[in-house]
Write a protein that holds these residues in place. Structure first.
Motif, PDB file in Angstrom:
ATOM      1  N   LEU A 128      39.404  42.720  49.635  1.00  0.00           N
ATOM      2  CA  LEU A 128      39.925  42.693  48.337  1.00  0.00           C
ATOM      3  C   LEU A 128      40.301  43.939  47.979  1.00  0.00           C
ATOM      4  N   SER A 129      41.389  44.173  47.345  1.00  0.00           N
ATOM      5  CA  SER A 129      41.781  45.289  46.632  1.00  0.00           C
ATOM      6  C   SER A 129      41.143  45.735  45.513  1.00  0.00           C
ATOM      7  N   THR A 178      32.054  37.770  43.864  1.00  0.00           N
ATOM      8  CA  THR A 178      33.286  37.722  44.257  1.00  0.00           C
ATOM      9  C   THR A 178      33.713  38.297  45.656  1.00  0.00           C
ATOM     10  N   ASP A 225      42.823  46.505  42.545  1.00  0.00           N
ATOM     11  CA  ASP A 225      43.463  45.812  41.622  1.00  0.00           C
ATOM     12  C   ASP A 225      42.548  44.393  41.387  1.00  0.00           C
ATOM     13  N   TYR A 226      42.606  43.789  42.404  1.00  0.00           N
ATOM     14  CA  TYR A 226      42.191  42.285  42.355  1.00  0.00           C
ATOM     15  C   TYR A 226      40.801  42.207  41.629  1.00  0.00           C
ATOM     16  N   LYS A 241      40.569  43.220  38.010  1.00  0.00           N
ATOM     17  CA  LYS A 241      41.094  41.832  37.353  1.00  0.00           C
ATOM     18  C   LYS A 241      40.238  40.740  37.141  1.00  0.00           C
ATOM     19  N   ASN A 242      39.565  40.461  38.328  1.00  0.00           N
ATOM     20  CA  ASN A 242      38.566  39.407  38.315  1.00  0.00           C
ATOM     21  C   ASN A 242      37.205  39.516  38.065  1.00  0.00           C
TER      22      ASN A 242
END
Length: 229
Positions: free
Chosen positions: A171-172, A162, A174-175, A178-179
């Motif tokens: 990339l946070s 990722t 949070d991201y 989630k991913n």
């Protein structure tokens, strides 16, 4: 039907957990001692392992560390040991998640399903990601640095893939949660931080001043585009 290995010495709790997971579509193998775990993994090839830490003839940390020599699927600690030290230690030796007892059955199910979705996702594309000497084979889920294979857990592979797919971007958390992890970031979970640290070691990053997997304070993580030569 996913096959799970449940290692839990509390027989009543193990039976209740196994019954619940079986009702929700899993095949569950049960063990209540440490001595048979490695052989069962080799013989039965489970898709995931749910592992207690405190066992009568051993401890889950040792089991997890040994299993990572021959098992790449998700390992989830389900334990009453709730200290930050134990959680970090569990993640550092290769576990994919750490759940503290008591836990609502459907929360455990959701965490387990999130791990399996991430692990079992099939990448249709045969292309690989390449950043200098770093090559990520998405189809075979293998990583090479300078032509040498880097042994990664499933979680570490998905995290690196990722970050590399968004090289040059921050990339946070949070991201990432989630991913990669498959759930919302709760503001407390340190599993991504631990995995980043492990990836840095395996990818020969500078641990004092990382230049390949960079922490952007207050924002998240960034994979460098140009630091892989």
């Amino acid at each position: 039907m996913a096959k799970l290995l449940l290692v839990e010495d509390d027989i009543k709790l193990a039976d209740l957990t196994a019954r619940f997971l079986t009702q929700n579509g899993f095949e569950v193998l049960q063990l209540n001692r440490a001595k048979d775990v490695q052989q069962t993994i080799s013989n039965e090839s489970p898709d995931a392992i749910i592992l207690d830490i405190m066992l009568p003839d051993g401890d889950g940390f040792t089991i997890c560390k040994e299993a990572r020599g021959h098992f790449n699927g998700p390992i989830l600690f389900l334990t009453a040991k709730d200290s930050d030290f134990d959680q970090v230690r569990g993640l550092e030796i290769g576990a994919d998640d750490y759940v503290i007892k008591p836990v609502e059955p459907y929360v455990l199910l959701a965490r387990l399903n999130a791990l399996l979705r991430r692990t079992q996702a099939i990448t249709a594309s045969k292309d690989s990601l390449t950043l200098g000497k770093l090559q990520i084979d998405k189809a075979d889920r293998r990583v090479y640095l300078g032509g040498e294979e880097v042994e990664l857990t499933s979680y570490e592979f998905d995290l690196l893939k990722t970050l590399a797919a968004h090289a040059g971007e921050t990339l946070s958390r949070d991201y990432i949660y989630k991913n990669v992890v498959g759930r919302e970031y709760d503001g407390l979970d340190r599993s991504v931080d631990v995995r980043i640290s492990r990836l840095r070691k395996k990818l020969h990053d500078n641990l004092e001043q990382p230049y390949r997997l960079i922490t952007v304070w207050g924002k998240g993580y960034l994979c460098s585009k140009s630091a892989w030569e």
